[in-house]
Design a protein around this motif. Structure first.
Motif, PDB file in Angstrom:
ATOM      1  N   THR A  50      -8.906  -0.116   2.159  1.00  0.00           N
ATOM      2  CA  THR A  50      -8.065  -0.782   3.150  1.00  0.00           C
ATOM      3  C   THR A  50      -6.648  -1.027   2.647  1.00  0.00           C
ATOM      4  N   ALA A  51      -6.440  -0.994   1.341  1.00  0.00           N
ATOM      5  CA  ALA A  51      -5.105  -1.245   0.784  1.00  0.00           C
ATOM      6  C   ALA A  51      -4.780  -0.198  -0.265  1.00  0.00           C
ATOM      7  N   LEU A  52      -3.540   0.302  -0.204  1.00  0.00           N
ATOM      8  CA  LEU A  52      -3.097   1.359  -1.104  1.00  0.00           C
ATOM      9  C   LEU A  52      -1.694   1.042  -1.606  1.00  0.00           C
ATOM     10  N   ASP A  53      -1.531   1.011  -2.924  1.00  0.00           N
ATOM     11  CA  ASP A  53      -0.216   0.762  -3.519  1.00  0.00           C
ATOM     12  C   ASP A  53       0.267   2.040  -4.194  1.00  0.00           C
ATOM     13  N   VAL A  54       1.310   2.617  -3.619  1.00  0.00           N
ATOM     14  CA  VAL A  54       1.908   3.836  -4.164  1.00  0.00           C
ATOM     15  C   VAL A  54       3.363   3.594  -4.557  1.00  0.00           C
ATOM     16  N   SER A  55       3.681   2.353  -4.891  1.00  0.00           N
ATOM     17  CA  SER A  55       5.047   1.988  -5.257  1.00  0.00           C
ATOM     18  C   SER A  55       5.539   2.807  -6.439  1.00  0.00           C
ATOM     19  N   ASN A  56       6.814   3.113  -6.418  1.00  0.00           N
ATOM     20  CA  ASN A  56       7.460   3.844  -7.508  1.00  0.00           C
ATOM     21  C   ASN A  56       6.834   5.213  -7.772  1.00  0.00           C
ATOM     22  N   THR A  57       6.455   5.899  -6.713  1.00  0.00           N
ATOM     23  CA  THR A  57       5.907   7.251  -6.842  1.00  0.00           C
ATOM     24  C   THR A  57       6.736   8.196  -5.967  1.00  0.00           C
ATOM     25  N   ASP A  58       6.325   9.448  -5.899  1.00  0.00           N
ATOM     26  CA  ASP A  58       7.054  10.470  -5.151  1.00  0.00           C
ATOM     27  C   ASP A  58       6.471  10.744  -3.770  1.00  0.00           C
ATOM     28  N   SER A  73      -8.315   8.569  14.571  1.00  0.00           N
ATOM     29  CA  SER A  73      -9.009   9.850  14.692  1.00  0.00           C
ATOM     30  C   SER A  73     -10.375   9.774  14.023  1.00  0.00           C
ATOM     31  N   ASN A  74     -11.114  10.843  14.167  1.00  0.00           N
ATOM     32  CA  ASN A  74     -12.458  10.900  13.590  1.00  0.00           C
ATOM     33  C   ASN A  74     -12.502  11.650  12.271  1.00  0.00           C
ATOM     34  N   VAL A  75     -11.340  11.868  11.656  1.00  0.00           N
ATOM     35  CA  VAL A  75     -11.309  12.578  10.380  1.00  0.00           C
ATOM     36  C   VAL A  75     -11.958  11.736   9.300  1.00  0.00           C
ATOM     37  N   ASP A  76     -12.468  12.409   8.276  1.00  0.00           N
ATOM     38  CA  ASP A  76     -13.108  11.713   7.159  1.00  0.00           C
ATOM     39  C   ASP A  76     -12.017  11.264   6.184  1.00  0.00           C
ATOM     40  N   PHE A  77     -11.336  10.194   6.573  1.00  0.00           N
ATOM     41  CA  PHE A  77     -10.220   9.680   5.796  1.00  0.00           C
ATOM     42  C   PHE A  77     -10.219   8.171   5.970  1.00  0.00           C
ATOM     43  N   PRO A  78      -9.877   7.422   4.947  1.00  0.00           N
ATOM     44  CA  PRO A  78      -9.952   5.962   5.068  1.00  0.00           C
ATOM     45  C   PRO A  78      -8.990   5.405   6.113  1.00  0.00           C
ATOM     46  N   ARG A  79      -9.373   4.296   6.706  1.00  0.00           N
ATOM     47  CA  ARG A  79      -8.531   3.594   7.692  1.00  0.00           C
ATOM     48  C   ARG A  79      -7.750   2.509   6.956  1.00  0.00           C
ATOM     49  N   VAL A  80      -6.742   2.908   6.235  1.00  0.00           N
ATOM     50  CA  VAL A  80      -5.948   1.993   5.415  1.00  0.00           C
ATOM     51  C   VAL A  80      -5.168   1.036   6.308  1.00  0.00           C
ATOM     52  N   GLU A  81      -5.197  -0.243   5.945  1.00  0.00           N
ATOM     53  CA  GLU A  81      -4.478  -1.265   6.716  1.00  0.00           C
ATOM     54  C   GLU A  81      -3.149  -1.645   6.066  1.00  0.00           C
ATOM     55  N   TYR A  82      -3.085  -1.594   4.747  1.00  0.00           N
ATOM     56  CA  TYR A  82      -1.897  -2.017   4.008  1.00  0.00           C
ATOM     57  C   TYR A  82      -1.462  -0.921   3.035  1.00  0.00           C
ATOM     58  N   VAL A  83      -0.167  -0.592   3.071  1.00  0.00           N
ATOM     59  CA  VAL A  83       0.395   0.377   2.140  1.00  0.00           C
ATOM     60  C   VAL A  83       1.644  -0.247   1.510  1.00  0.00           C
ATOM     61  N   ILE A 107       4.492  -2.376   3.393  1.00  0.00           N
ATOM     62  CA  ILE A 107       5.199  -3.380   2.626  1.00  0.00           C
ATOM     63  C   ILE A 107       6.144  -2.683   1.655  1.00  0.00           C
ATOM     64  N   ARG A 108       7.461  -3.000   1.784  1.00  0.00           N
ATOM     65  CA  ARG A 108       8.472  -2.364   0.942  1.00  0.00           C
ATOM     66  C   ARG A 108       8.897  -3.294  -0.159  1.00  0.00           C
TER      67      ARG A 108
END
Length: 108
Positions: A50-58, A73-83, A107-108
């Motif tokens: 539900t939460a993914l932190d990709v700060s300081n990446t490309d 959608s119905n794809v097999d991919f997580p339903r992330v709420e917070y990035v 969130i920036r």
């Protein structure tokens, strides 16, 4: 896995595959080699994420669009709420707006 220069995405992917059953948060800020395609590979099997932190990446706006589209959608991919995208210079404001309009808190 903040600032682990010895950890590459291949090793991280193996760890996640073996230990990801109930993982709800993943942080890979400042990890070398993180971009849209590596994030996609890392999170594909993390259905509870539900939460993914990709700060300081490309990562780019494409990642936000992918995460936003997965929520409706119905794809097999997580339903992330917070990035978390602090210091991600390759993400235009339009991508942030798009993700937010699809229920992703950016969130920036």
């Amino acid at each position: 896995v903040d600032r682990c220069p010895q950890l590459d995405t291949g090793k991280l992917s193996l760890v996640l595959v073996e230990n990801s059953v109930n993982l709800t948060e993943l942080g890979v800020p400042q990890l070398p080699g993180i971009n849209d395609s590596t994030v996609k590979t890392l999170v594909e099997g993390l259905s509870n994420l539900t939460a993914l932190d990709v700060s300081n990446t490309d990562v780019t706006g494409y990642l936000l669009k992918m995460l936003a589209d997965a929520r409706s959608s119905n794809v097999d991919f997580p339903r992330v709420e917070y990035v978390y995208i602090k210091n991600c210079d390759n993400i235009p404001y339009e991508a942030i707006t798009y993700a937010r309009s699809h229920g992703v808190s950016v969130i920036r």
